[in-house]
Design an enzyme around this catalytic site. Structure first.
Site, PDB file in Angstrom:
ATOM      1  N   GLU A 118       5.463   1.314   5.073  1.00 51.59           N
ATOM      2  CA  GLU A 118       4.082   0.981   4.697  1.00 51.59           C
ATOM      3  C   GLU A 118       3.983   0.578   3.216  1.00 51.59           C
ATOM      4  O   GLU A 118       3.678   1.394   2.358  1.00 51.59           O
ATOM      5  CB  GLU A 118       3.139   2.159   4.963  1.00 51.59           C
ATOM      6  CG  GLU A 118       1.688   1.823   4.649  1.00 51.59           C
ATOM      7  CD  GLU A 118       0.733   2.999   4.813  1.00 51.59           C
ATOM      8  OE1 GLU A 118      -0.469   2.810   4.642  1.00 51.59           O
ATOM      9  OE2 GLU A 118       1.222   4.119   5.097  1.00 51.59           O
ATOM     10  N   LYS A 152       3.587  -1.083   8.618  1.00 45.87           N
ATOM     11  CA  LYS A 152       2.154  -0.836   8.463  1.00 45.87           C
ATOM     12  C   LYS A 152       1.708  -1.573   7.210  1.00 45.87           C
ATOM     13  O   LYS A 152       2.133  -1.234   6.093  1.00 45.87           O
ATOM     14  CB  LYS A 152       1.861   0.661   8.362  1.00 45.87           C
ATOM     15  CG  LYS A 152       0.369   0.981   8.235  1.00 45.87           C
ATOM     16  CD  LYS A 152       0.089   2.474   8.390  1.00 45.87           C
ATOM     17  CE  LYS A 152      -1.399   2.763   8.242  1.00 45.87           C
ATOM     18  NZ  LYS A 152      -1.733   4.187   8.471  1.00 45.87           N
TER      19      LYS A 152
END
Length: 300
Positions: A181, A218
């Site tokens: 992420e 993400k």
């Protein structure tokens, strides 16, 4: 079902299932804020243990709600403290999978380092190996870790991606699927340029992986619609999911719906409108409405 069969079923669900990921992983400094949003003020607890008990009660209420259904939700990201607690006598990850058919993930990062080169890399994760061992024992499927990009600084963005993939490989070697992420700040003045540099660095990192390595990504919802389509097509990538990044739920859903194949992994936007003081009926109705809205945006 054998453990290897469970992992295969979970991998298939995450790769091709319809739905989104519920992020229930607020931790540390963000926990009081999450509780306050839920209507539980800091005066309601006097130490961390009481605070985490209250937040576990909140998360348990969400998870046990009939609205929290695998028809709409593919996976859920847990905070370490939540993983180590139980729901109705089962470890939280086991309850999610066995009772709800929802794939459990664990947040493993310890927060962000200070801003340098326009980015905030992750702080060192000193107990990562022990934490991953415990996650495997608790039947967790994958992990999640966050860095933040605030400026289109090529050196900084490269450092973020290199750190994320280095830790991600350690996680994969433990038998877990890492969610990488590298968030781009939605308020950055050069967000689109940052996303261009970021995608280039991610593609370089993916190309270096052995063919059997799998990761998830993400990412902030891109400025240019469908900008991450080529990442979704990469054979190493199980799924690309989107964070809400500070957008309101309506705005996040609208932007998400314009990106084919991108699914939500929302935190604050998921719990928006929920309150400790609501009756179970009102709570479940509010959560149901929210989940259906996010689901609709995720499958558009």
């Amino acid at each position: 079902m054998e453990k290897t069969d469970v992992k295969t079923a979970q991998l298939n669900r995450m790769h091709s299932g319809k739905g989104f990921i519920a992020a229930l992983d607020q931790s540390g400094g963000s926990t009081p804020k999450a509780l306050a949003q839920y209507g539980v003020q800091e005066s309601s607890y006097t130490n961390d243990e009481e605070m985490y008990t209250l937040v576990h009660e909140m998360r348990t209420r969400i998870i046990k709600s009939p609205a929290f259904d695998s028809q709409y939700i593919l996976g859920a990201i847990l905070f370490e403290n939540t993983m180590d607690r139980k729901i109705d006598g089962q470890w939280t990850a086991d309850y999610l999978w066995e009772k709800k058919n929802i794939v459990p993930f664990l947040k493993v990062d310890k927060g962000l380092a200070d801003l340098s080169n326009g980015v905030q890399i992750m702080k060192p994760i000193s107990n990562l190996d022990e934490l991953l061992t415990r996650a495997v024992e608790r039947n967790v499927f994958g992990t999640k870790m966050r860095s933040v990009i605030k400026e289109a600084n090529p050196a900084g963005i490269r450092e973020v991606v290199e750190q994320q993939f280095a830790v991600g490989l350690q996680i994969f070697e433990k038998g877990l699927i890492p969610i990488i992420e590298p968030e781009v700040d939605i308020y950055s003045s050069d967000k689109e340029k940052s996303e261009e540099i970021l995608k280039e660095e991610i593609l370089k990192a993916l190309n270096k992986l052995d063919k059997d390595v799998k990761v998830m990504l993400k990412l902030s919802i891109p400025t240019v619609n469908n900008f991450y389509s080529d990442l979704m097509a990469d054979s190493h990538v199980v799924r690309v999911v989107a964070l809400s990044g500070g957008y309101s739920r309506d705005e996040a859903n609208e932007k998400l719906s314009q990106n084919h194949g991108l699914i939500a992994s929302f935190s604050r936007a998921l719990s928006e409108g929920l309150s400790a003081g609501q009756s179970d009926t009102d709570f479940n109705n509010e959560l149901s409405s929210t989940i259906k809205e996010i689901y609709k945006a995720s499958i558009t």
